[in-house]
Motif scaffolding. Structure first.
Motif, mmCIF file in Angstrom:
data_model
loop_
_atom_site.group_PDB
_atom_site.id
_atom_site.type_symbol
_atom_site.label_atom_id
_atom_site.label_comp_id
_atom_site.label_asym_id
_atom_site.label_seq_id
_atom_site.Cartn_x
_atom_site.Cartn_y
_atom_site.Cartn_z
ATOM 1 N N ARG A 509 45.754 39.500 28.610
ATOM 2 C CA ARG A 509 45.648 40.233 27.334
ATOM 3 C C ARG A 509 44.216 40.245 26.795
ATOM 4 N NH1 ARG A 509 48.293 35.531 26.636
ATOM 5 N NH2 ARG A 509 47.588 33.995 25.103
ATOM 6 N N TYR A 510 43.368 39.356 27.326
ATOM 7 C CA TYR A 510 41.980 39.306 26.862
ATOM 8 C C TYR A 510 41.004 39.966 27.843
ATOM 9 C CZ TYR A 510 43.962 35.622 23.892
ATOM 10 O OH TYR A 510 44.734 34.918 23.013
ATOM 11 N N THR A 511 41.538 40.573 28.897
ATOM 12 C CA THR A 511 40.695 41.067 29.989
ATOM 13 C C THR A 511 39.581 41.983 29.514
ATOM 14 O OG1 THR A 511 42.497 40.866 31.590
ATOM 15 C CG2 THR A 511 40.696 42.351 32.156
ATOM 16 N N ASN A 512 39.894 42.903 28.621
ATOM 17 C CA ASN A 512 38.913 43.909 28.209
ATOM 18 C C ASN A 512 38.255 43.607 26.867
ATOM 19 O OD1 ASN A 512 39.573 45.486 30.530
ATOM 20 N ND2 ASN A 512 41.396 46.232 29.458
ATOM 21 N N LEU A 513 38.466 42.415 26.362
ATOM 22 C CA LEU A 513 38.048 42.091 24.995
ATOM 23 C C LEU A 513 36.536 42.231 24.786
ATOM 24 C CD1 LEU A 513 39.130 41.104 22.246
ATOM 25 C CD2 LEU A 513 38.806 38.753 23.072
ATOM 26 N N SER A 514 35.752 41.816 25.774
ATOM 27 C CA SER A 514 34.298 41.841 25.590
ATOM 28 C C SER A 514 33.604 42.863 26.484
ATOM 29 C CB SER A 514 33.720 40.443 25.837
ATOM 30 O OG SER A 514 34.091 39.964 27.111
ATOM 31 N N ASN A 515 34.369 43.848 26.949
ATOM 32 C CA ASN A 515 33.820 44.824 27.898
ATOM 33 C C ASN A 515 32.660 45.642 27.350
ATOM 34 O OD1 ASN A 515 35.613 44.033 29.791
ATOM 35 N ND2 ASN A 515 36.641 46.000 30.037
ATOM 36 N N ASP A 516 32.656 45.920 26.052
ATOM 37 C CA ASP A 516 31.696 46.877 25.505
ATOM 38 C C ASP A 516 30.384 46.237 25.048
ATOM 39 O OD1 ASP A 516 33.603 48.851 25.901
ATOM 40 O OD2 ASP A 516 34.449 48.627 23.895
ATOM 41 N N PHE A 517 30.264 44.942 25.168
ATOM 42 C CA PHE A 517 29.080 44.297 24.594
ATOM 43 C C PHE A 517 27.800 44.593 25.360
ATOM 44 C CE2 PHE A 517 32.221 41.900 22.229
ATOM 45 C CZ PHE A 517 31.607 41.802 20.990
ATOM 46 N N GLU A 518 27.879 44.705 26.669
ATOM 47 C CA GLU A 518 26.655 44.972 27.430
ATOM 48 C C GLU A 518 26.073 46.338 27.076
ATOM 49 O OE1 GLU A 518 24.746 44.241 31.849
ATOM 50 O OE2 GLU A 518 26.920 44.218 31.624
ATOM 51 N N SER A 539 32.462 40.509 14.777
ATOM 52 C CA SER A 539 33.534 40.295 13.800
ATOM 53 C C SER A 539 34.840 40.921 14.290
ATOM 54 C CB SER A 539 33.125 40.899 12.449
ATOM 55 O OG SER A 539 34.159 40.749 11.508
ATOM 56 N N ASP A 540 34.724 42.131 14.839
ATOM 57 C CA ASP A 540 35.911 42.801 15.388
ATOM 58 C C ASP A 540 36.471 42.030 16.583
ATOM 59 O OD1 ASP A 540 35.538 44.775 13.495
ATOM 60 O OD2 ASP A 540 34.595 46.194 14.883
ATOM 61 N N TRP A 541 35.570 41.539 17.422
ATOM 62 C CA TRP A 541 35.972 40.766 18.601
ATOM 63 C C TRP A 541 36.782 39.533 18.183
ATOM 64 C CZ3 TRP A 541 34.323 35.711 19.562
ATOM 65 C CH2 TRP A 541 34.620 35.192 20.828
ATOM 66 N N LYS A 542 36.326 38.861 17.134
ATOM 67 C CA LYS A 542 37.049 37.673 16.660
ATOM 68 C C LYS A 542 38.462 38.038 16.216
ATOM 69 C CE LYS A 542 33.031 35.044 14.963
ATOM 70 N NZ LYS A 542 32.373 34.487 13.755
ATOM 71 N N SER A 543 38.569 39.103 15.435
ATOM 72 C CA SER A 543 39.880 39.454 14.864
ATOM 73 C C SER A 543 40.822 40.057 15.902
ATOM 74 C CB SER A 543 39.704 40.427 13.692
ATOM 75 O OG SER A 543 39.105 41.631 14.127
ATOM 76 N N LYS A 544 40.253 40.666 16.958
ATOM 77 C CA LYS A 544 41.086 41.311 17.983
ATOM 78 C C LYS A 544 41.538 40.343 19.083
ATOM 79 C CE LYS A 544 39.159 45.963 17.387
ATOM 80 N NZ LYS A 544 38.299 47.011 17.982
ATOM 81 N N GLY A 545 41.137 39.101 18.987
ATOM 82 C CA GLY A 545 41.585 38.133 19.991
ATOM 83 C C GLY A 545 40.555 37.073 20.324
ATOM 84 N N GLY A 546 39.320 37.244 19.869
ATOM 85 C CA GLY A 546 38.283 36.269 20.190
ATOM 86 C C GLY A 546 38.595 34.876 19.684
ATOM 87 N N ASP A 547 39.122 34.795 18.464
ATOM 88 C CA ASP A 547 39.454 33.483 17.918
ATOM 89 C C ASP A 547 40.629 32.839 18.671
ATOM 90 O OD1 ASP A 547 37.438 33.308 16.025
ATOM 91 O OD2 ASP A 547 38.619 34.301 14.465
#
Length: 565
Positions: A509-518, A539-547
């Motif tokens: 469920r977290y596979t694509n969580l940080s895909n857009d950062f690069e 901030s969005d990353w944290k609320s969408k599953g980062g935390d």
């Protein structure tokens, strides 16, 4: 000779551009692939997990250092070993005194870059005869290996051995590794590995990375844990113009101002984002688990740190001031293949894999004898010592099918014991260069591939297993010495983050969580987006599953402990 070292993927401009610009050329010249560090993890199921940590120690093979060959420069601070002597064919040692293979057939599927040779070629015959195994190669295009790998692992018809680079370990591949491949522990764990002395000399950290699903499943290609990305520069022009190598972020900026003259078609550098991450002490971006670290009892991800924002802002200033070559601003040719415009002096500094220190030297040696590429030491942004973060100690693995009989497994290990032979042995030369007189000649202590060697001795047996990371360039021994010493100096400032050396698969469920950062990083440094956009994205990353992912990693560490000692 190809350095057996690993870049950090996705390193420099991109993983794919590195393959395009370096791998095929280096393989043709040297008979081996520059190795790429893992981008993926391993463990079964969508829940993710790890099979490493302190509890895994009992699964690891005993480490027994080789005494067959003594390197000119011993490994230190996570570096490769180095060889600076000319090659003496008559003095080559024997590390496999008798054939361990029993004459069986072994099929191996591996990624391949270039045109595969005919199956009955002289190189394959010589290797198979030395090992005592009939290896049948099922070479697949390395550029589309993902698709082929997925299809093969989904079928019931799997070759005896499948080579899987870390950057191909996405999606369902980690669970397939656990479901489809054999436990090699009964053959290699503890003292069992003594039957295979060259495998026993592979560093323990590389075996630690070969644990998948609680079992020892992989045969590794070891890599230095020191960062593979070097700020390379034109030392000949620096010396001529009196430029000083910078020791802080401010000095680098001032140097770039001094160098840049757009009217004269000279710019200071390409995109220095990766050097900025190093200089400001940002956690590794080469694979997701390395981006996490326990700080004062809290799990922190690299994009949340002040250092991350500061590195992006500094890189943005380089672009904004006009110090970066226009091609890099547009993401064009100089960024994907920096060689020609670097040689022409259009820019004087770029960050790339350490292998280019040698490959660019070799390219220019005859037509441009004054040309000298060198590596800058990474500076702490404030002028002090840098804080660097370790990369993974292995990145490509060979796996044996669960359906393989014991005799097939033993034959595979016989292959690996030859391909893991150290530099300075007959087995290493045959594996990496082929047959003397047929595939290469030696003049003044420097081996040179023949046309037949360039066609036949390319990324095959070297993909099964490798010796401890080694740098040896008999043609340019001063480069080999400088590369290893650079690694050793940078290794002194290198720390191991919480998940160093561990194979980890994040829950799906977290596979694509940080895909857009690069992409966002690249937009910010080029002025298309703002630092505030990154802060919002975090901030969005944290609320969408980062935390939640943070809690998952913390639990993982609490349960397993770190792998690094």
């Amino acid at each position: 000779m190809t350095p057996n070292t690993a870049p950090s993927a996705p390193s420099a401009p991109s993983r794919r551009s590195f393959l395009a610009s370096t791998a095929v050329a280096a393989a043709a010249v040297a008979g081996g692939m520059p190795l790429l560090a893992a981008c993926g993890g391993s463990d079964s199921g969508s829940g993710g997990g790890t099979s490493a940590g302190k509890s895994a120690k009992k699964l690891l093979p005993a480490y027994i250092a080789t005494n067959v060959v003594t390197p000119d420069i011993a490994a230190k601070n996570g570096s490769a070993v180095g060889f600076t002597s000319k090659l003496d064919i008559a003095a080559l040692k024997t590390s496999v005194p008798k054939k361990l293979g029993k004459g069986g057939k072994v099929s191996i599927m591996s990624p391949f870059w270039g045109s595969p040779p005919k199956s009955d070629n002289a190189y394959y015959k010589a290797m198979n005869d030395l090992i005592g195994v009939d290896v049948e190669w099922q070479n697949q295009d390395g550029n589309t290996y993902d698709q082929k790998l997925g299809a093969v692992l989904a079928s019931s018809d799997i070759p005896d051995v499948v080579v899987i680079p870390g950057w191909n370990m996405g999606g369902k591949i980690p669970s397939a590794i656990i479901g489809k491949f054999a436990d090699l522990g009964p053959y290699l764990s503890g003292d069992a590995i003594k039957q295979y002395p060259n495998l026993a000399a592979i560093p323990t950290d590389a075996w630690q990375r070969s644990l998948f699903g609680g079992k020892l499943r992989g045969l590794p290609q070891p890599a230095p844990y020191v960062t593979g990305i070097v700020p390379l520069y034109r030392k000949d022009i620096f010396d001529k113009e009196g430029y000083e190598v910078p020791t802080s972020a401010d000095e680098f900026m001032a140097l770039c101002k001094e160098i840049t003259n757009a009217k004269a078609k000279r710019w200071a550098c390409l995109d220095m984002k990766w050097t900025a991450f190093q200089s400001f002490g940002v956690l590794s971006g080469s694979e997701k688990p390395l981006g996490w670290n326990l700080v004062d009892g809290k799990m922190v991800y690299r994009i949340e740190t002040q250092e991350y924002l500061e590195a992006l802002e500094w890189t943005r200033k380089l672009f904004a001031a006009g110090y970066v070559h226009p091609d890099a601003r547009l993401g064009k040719s100089a960024a994907t293949d920096p060689g020609p415009k670097f040689a022409a002096g259009e820019f004087l500094i770029y960050a790339q894999n350490i292998s280019q220190w040698w490959s660019r030297t070799a390219e220019q040696a005859t037509q441009n004898p004054d040309y000298k590429i060198w590596g800058m030491d990474i500076f702490g942004h404030d002028g002090g010592s840098p804080t660097l973060w370790a990369e993974q100690p292995a990145g490509i693995f060979a796996f044996v099918s669960k359906k393989a009989s014991e005799s097939v497994i033993r034959d595979v290990l016989a292959v690996a014991n030859v391909t893991a032979a150290p530099y300075g042995t007959k087995e290493y030369m045959l594996t990496n260069y082929g047959v003397e007189g047929t595939h290469y000649t030696v003049k003044n202590g420097v081996p040179t591939k023949t046309d037949q060697g360039n066609n036949e001795v390319i990324n095959a047996y070297v993909m099964v297993a490798s010796p401890t990371a080694t740098i040896a360039h008999p043609d340019f021994p001063e480069v080999a010495k400088a590369q290893v010493e650079w690694q050793q100096r940078m290794g002194a400032f290198t720390k191991k983050s919480s998940f160093y050396g561990m194979q980890i698969t994040e829950p799906s469920r977290y596979t694509n969580l940080s895909n857009d950062f690069e992409q966002l990083e690249d937009d910010i440094v080029r002025g298309r987006k703002k630092i505030s956009d990154m802060q919002q994205a975090v901030s969005d990353w944290k609320s969408k599953g980062g935390d939640q992912l943070r809690d998952w990693y913390k639990k993982l560490l609490d349960e397993n402990g770190p792998a690094a000692s």
